[in-house]
Design an enzyme around this catalytic site. Structure first.
Site, PDB file in Angstrom:
ATOM      1  N   ASN A  23       0.807  -1.227   0.000  1.00  0.00           N
ATOM      2  CA  ASN A  23       0.000   0.000   0.000  1.00  0.00           C
ATOM      3  C   ASN A  23       0.836   1.272   0.000  1.00  0.00           C
ATOM      4  OD1 ASN A  23      -2.221  -1.595  -0.060  1.00  0.00           O
ATOM      5  ND2 ASN A  23      -2.861  -1.217   2.060  1.00  0.00           N
ATOM      6  N   ARG A  92      -7.767  -1.524  -7.450  1.00  0.00           N
ATOM      7  CA  ARG A  92      -8.330  -0.316  -6.862  1.00  0.00           C
ATOM      8  C   ARG A  92      -7.358   0.867  -6.975  1.00  0.00           C
ATOM      9  NH1 ARG A  92     -12.841   2.167  -4.398  1.00  0.00           N
ATOM     10  NH2 ARG A  92     -12.094   3.480  -2.719  1.00  0.00           N
ATOM     11  N   CYS A 116     -10.247  -5.875  -4.729  1.00  0.00           N
ATOM     12  CA  CYS A 116     -10.854  -7.003  -4.020  1.00  0.00           C
ATOM     13  C   CYS A 116     -12.355  -6.774  -3.863  1.00  0.00           C
ATOM     14  CB  CYS A 116     -10.240  -7.137  -2.632  1.00  0.00           C
ATOM     15  SG  CYS A 116      -8.814  -8.208  -2.578  1.00  0.00           S
ATOM     16  N   PRO A 122     -16.914   3.008  -2.832  1.00  0.00           N
ATOM     17  CA  PRO A 122     -17.156   4.172  -3.700  1.00  0.00           C
ATOM     18  C   PRO A 122     -15.930   5.081  -3.760  1.00  0.00           C
ATOM     19  CG  PRO A 122     -18.264   4.466  -1.585  1.00  0.00           C
ATOM     20  CD  PRO A 122     -17.639   3.099  -1.554  1.00  0.00           C
ATOM     21  N   ILE A 123     -15.911   6.033  -4.711  1.00  0.00           N
ATOM     22  CA  ILE A 123     -14.788   6.979  -4.773  1.00  0.00           C
ATOM     23  C   ILE A 123     -15.282   8.427  -4.717  1.00  0.00           C
ATOM     24  CG2 ILE A 123     -13.133   5.441  -5.909  1.00  0.00           C
ATOM     25  CD1 ILE A 123     -13.795   6.906  -8.538  1.00  0.00           C
ATOM     26  N   ASP A 124     -16.462   8.605  -4.096  1.00  0.00           N
ATOM     27  CA  ASP A 124     -17.039   9.955  -4.014  1.00  0.00           C
ATOM     28  C   ASP A 124     -16.123  10.942  -3.291  1.00  0.00           C
ATOM     29  OD1 ASP A 124     -17.669   8.159  -1.865  1.00  0.00           O
ATOM     30  OD2 ASP A 124     -18.929   9.716  -0.996  1.00  0.00           O
ATOM     31  N   LEU A 125     -15.414  10.490  -2.249  1.00  0.00           N
ATOM     32  CA  LEU A 125     -14.538  11.413  -1.510  1.00  0.00           C
ATOM     33  C   LEU A 125     -13.406  11.907  -2.402  1.00  0.00           C
ATOM     34  CD1 LEU A 125     -14.307   9.425   1.870  1.00  0.00           C
ATOM     35  CD2 LEU A 125     -15.671  11.464   1.427  1.00  0.00           C
TER      36      LEU A 125
HETATM   37  C1  UD1 Z   1      -6.714   1.375   1.501  1.00  0.00           C
HETATM   38  C2  UD1 Z   1      -5.834   0.173   1.347  1.00  0.00           C
HETATM   39  C3  UD1 Z   1      -6.585  -1.093   1.758  1.00  0.00           C
HETATM   40  C4  UD1 Z   1      -7.164  -0.927   3.157  1.00  0.00           C
HETATM   41  C5  UD1 Z   1      -7.963   0.361   3.283  1.00  0.00           C
HETATM   42  C6  UD1 Z   1      -8.421   0.657   4.693  1.00  0.00           C
HETATM   43  C7  UD1 Z   1      -4.364   0.818  -0.452  1.00  0.00           C
HETATM   44  C8  UD1 Z   1      -3.910   0.601  -1.846  1.00  0.00           C
HETATM   45  N1  UD1 Z   1      -5.383   0.065  -0.014  1.00  0.00           N
HETATM   46  O1  UD1 Z   1      -7.823   1.199   0.614  1.00  0.00           O
HETATM   47  O2  UD1 Z   1      -5.683  -2.189   1.726  1.00  0.00           O
HETATM   48  O3  UD1 Z   1      -8.017  -2.021   3.437  1.00  0.00           O
HETATM   49  O4  UD1 Z   1      -7.157   1.479   2.844  1.00  0.00           O
HETATM   50  O5  UD1 Z   1      -7.333   0.716   5.553  1.00  0.00           O
HETATM   51  O6  UD1 Z   1      -3.790   1.608   0.275  1.00  0.00           O
HETATM   52  N2  UD1 Z   1     -14.869   5.392   1.085  1.00  0.00           N
HETATM   53  C9  UD1 Z   1     -15.948   6.102   0.612  1.00  0.00           C
HETATM   54  N3  UD1 Z   1     -15.741   6.976  -0.417  1.00  0.00           N
HETATM   55  C10 UD1 Z   1     -14.512   7.176  -0.967  1.00  0.00           C
HETATM   56  C11 UD1 Z   1     -13.410   6.452  -0.463  1.00  0.00           C
HETATM   57  C12 UD1 Z   1     -13.620   5.560   0.577  1.00  0.00           C
HETATM   58  O7  UD1 Z   1     -17.071   5.935   1.071  1.00  0.00           O
HETATM   59  O8  UD1 Z   1     -14.389   7.995  -1.892  1.00  0.00           O
HETATM   60  C13 UD1 Z   1     -15.075   4.424   2.196  1.00  0.00           C
HETATM   61  C14 UD1 Z   1     -14.809   2.986   1.758  1.00  0.00           C
HETATM   62  O9  UD1 Z   1     -15.926   2.401   1.166  1.00  0.00           O
HETATM   63  C15 UD1 Z   1     -14.455   2.340   3.077  1.00  0.00           C
HETATM   64  C16 UD1 Z   1     -13.706   3.443   3.818  1.00  0.00           C
HETATM   65  O10 UD1 Z   1     -14.099   4.666   3.198  1.00  0.00           O
HETATM   66  O11 UD1 Z   1     -15.600   2.024   3.797  1.00  0.00           O
HETATM   67  C17 UD1 Z   1     -12.211   3.306   3.818  1.00  0.00           C
HETATM   68  O12 UD1 Z   1     -11.724   3.281   2.523  1.00  0.00           O
HETATM   69  P1  UD1 Z   1     -10.281   3.859   2.155  1.00  0.00           P
HETATM   70  O13 UD1 Z   1      -9.555   4.284   3.378  1.00  0.00           O
HETATM   71  O14 UD1 Z   1     -10.462   4.845   1.065  1.00  0.00           O
HETATM   72  O15 UD1 Z   1      -9.583   2.559   1.570  1.00  0.00           O
HETATM   73  P2  UD1 Z   1      -8.759   2.418   0.244  1.00  0.00           P
HETATM   74  O16 UD1 Z   1      -7.915   3.631   0.045  1.00  0.00           O
HETATM   75  O17 UD1 Z   1      -9.643   1.937  -0.846  1.00  0.00           O
END
Ligand code: UD1
Length: 418
Positions: A23, A92, A116, A122-125
């Site tokens: 990561n 991702r 996975c 989602p990627i709204d943030l």
């Molecule tokens: C990263 C890690 C992953 C880890 C996760 C949480 C990498 C490449 N991957 O994933 O291994 O499991 O952090 O520690 O670093 N969310 C939203 N909107 C968004 C973005 C996130 O609702 O735009 C939510 C997600 O659905 C989830 C939570 O926020 O419930 C955490 O996600 P996030 O911290 O963004 O994880 P990743 O960056 O995808």
């Protein structure tokens, strides 16, 4: 597709060195596009997600050369800002390319990212933050179209400390005009590593590791040779393996600080743990006790990426445990496979109720995602008899030579091609 054959019941002894963190490395690949100078990432793990990220950079026109453990990236000839859905759907982390392509070309087109299957993700943030930096965004036919005349710094507050969104804003803000402040930022060690990498290229960023990250945009960035932080999740996986199997191992490369909550939980189980600098020594003898409750949280809370492995451990401990998954809504998909090995676990929504059994037995199981797959391997190592863990493609996404490292600790595990 390959599978593992594991003859369980061997104690683990010896030492292993953690690989560089998956990561941490993946956003560094994206960050390499921010300069037209050469970037060398040292000790890169040989994992499928890294190969996929390299393919993505090549598709943009960059040169990516693997030289032993080093990866040399030269994106001076990168010309495209469009990523095809074939690669972006595979992982991702392709979403990081949004920030870096916007920094480089002020334009980016990517398909919705995959990864996975552990929930909605989602990627709204990410998208809302990019809008705050002046990017117009539209979505058509599964593709996200982003463009701007220039990126301008802004104050952004994240509703949730998303790791990926924090990193994406850093990638987009690093060359934006003026100052960008991220409030409610994620504090994971891999974000600190991205800051170190970018500052090594000449960026002006501070605050990573706290919940406010401040970025002063700079017009250009230099090349860099960089060794990423080691993988706390891989290290944690080995420590949990030893807790399950019994024995005594030392894992090097990761500071106790980066695994604080895991070490606290393993001590609760009854493991003896000593830490010194970047070495963690764990011994496990006799039957361990269940953790009463483990609840996944953003760092420094308990990492979701170690939730499955700790459920496998609790499955064979004395007593009962409640495991609460707060980050990803479908991250208990591995549980039916553990049940095939004799585990007594009931899943209700985001909660798993574990009733410890005296031992698991070998079975044929299938890895459905990266960390769930690792949990099945650990359960099989501690089980009585022979297990088969199939569909290793998921495990290969995050672990370099998992079988080789486990074998060096005394495990009976072999990889066979099916
Ligand atoms: C990263 C890690 C992953 C880890 C996760 C949480 C990498 C490449 N991957 O994933 O291994 O499991 O952090 O520690 O670093 N969310 C939203 N909107 C968004 C973005 C996130 O609702 O735009 C939510 C997600 O659905 C989830 C939570 O926020 O419930 C955490 O996600 P996030 O911290 O963004 O994880 P990743 O960056 O995808």
């Amino acid at each position: 597709m390959d599978k593992y054959i594991i003859d369980g019941g061997r104690r683990l002894y010896g030492s292993v060195m953690a690989q560089s963190a998956k990561n941490a490395v993946l956003p560094l690949f994206a960050a390499s596009v921010l300069t037209d100078k050469q970037v060398t990432i040292r000790e890169t793990p040989e994992i499928a997600d890294v190969s996929c990220m390299a393919q993505i950079l090549k598709e943009l026109g960059a040169s990516v050369k693997f030289d032993g453990g080093d990866v040399v990236i030269d994106s001076s000839d990168a010309h495209s800002h469009i990523l095809s859905s074939k690669l972006t759907k595979e992982l991702r982390s392709s979403v990081f390319m949004l920030g870096s392509l916007l920094s480089r070309f002020h334009r980016a087109v990517i398909a919705y990212p995959g990864g996975c299957d552990i929930g909605l993700r989602p990627i709204d943030l990410h998208l809302n933050a990019l809008k705050r930096l002046g990017v117009s965004i539209s979505e058509r036919d599964g593709y996200i179209y982003c463009e701007c005349d220039r990126l301008t710094g802004a104050e952004i507050v994240l509703d949730f400390p998303s790791v990926g969104a924090t990193e994406n804003i850093m990638l987009a803000g690093v060359k934006a005009e003026g100052r960008t402040v991220i409030g409610g930022a994620a504090k994971e060690p891999e974000i600190v590593d991205l800051q170190n990498f970018l500052c090594g290229m000449g960026a002006k960023i501070r605050g990573a590791g706290t919940d406010v990250v401040e970025i002063e945009g700079v017009p250009t960035l230099n090349g860099i040779t960089y060794t990423p932080v080691k993988d706390r999740i891989e290290a944690g996986t080995f420590l949990i393996a030893c807790a399950i199997c019994g024995g005594e191992i030392e894992v090097s490369g990761v500071s106790a600080e980066n695994l604080g909550m895991l070490l606290h939980k393993l001590r609760e189980n009854g493991c003896k743990i000593h830490t010194k600098n970047d070495k963690i020594r764990l011994s496990s003898y006799g039957r361990l006790k269940c953790n009463r409750r483990i609840e996944t949280m953003p760092f420094p809370g308990f990492p979701t990426d170690l939730q499955a492995q700790m459920t496998a451990l609790n499955a064979v401990c004395e007593g009962g445990a409640l495991i609460v998954e707060n980050l990803f809504e479908t991250r208990f998909k591995y549980v039916p496979e553990l049940q095939r090995m004799g585990a007594d676990i009931e899943v209700r929504g985001r909660n798993a109720f574990v009733r410890g059994v005296s031992g698991l037995h070998g079975a044929s199981v299938t890895a459905g995602d990266l960390r769930g797959g690792a949990a099945l391997v650990l359960a099989a190592l501690g089980a009585e008899g022979v297990s088969e863990v199939s569909d290793l493609s998921h495990i290969d996404r995050g672990y370099t030579d998992l079988e080789g490292k486990l074998k060096s600790l005394g495990a009976e595990i072999k990889r066979v091609r099916v």
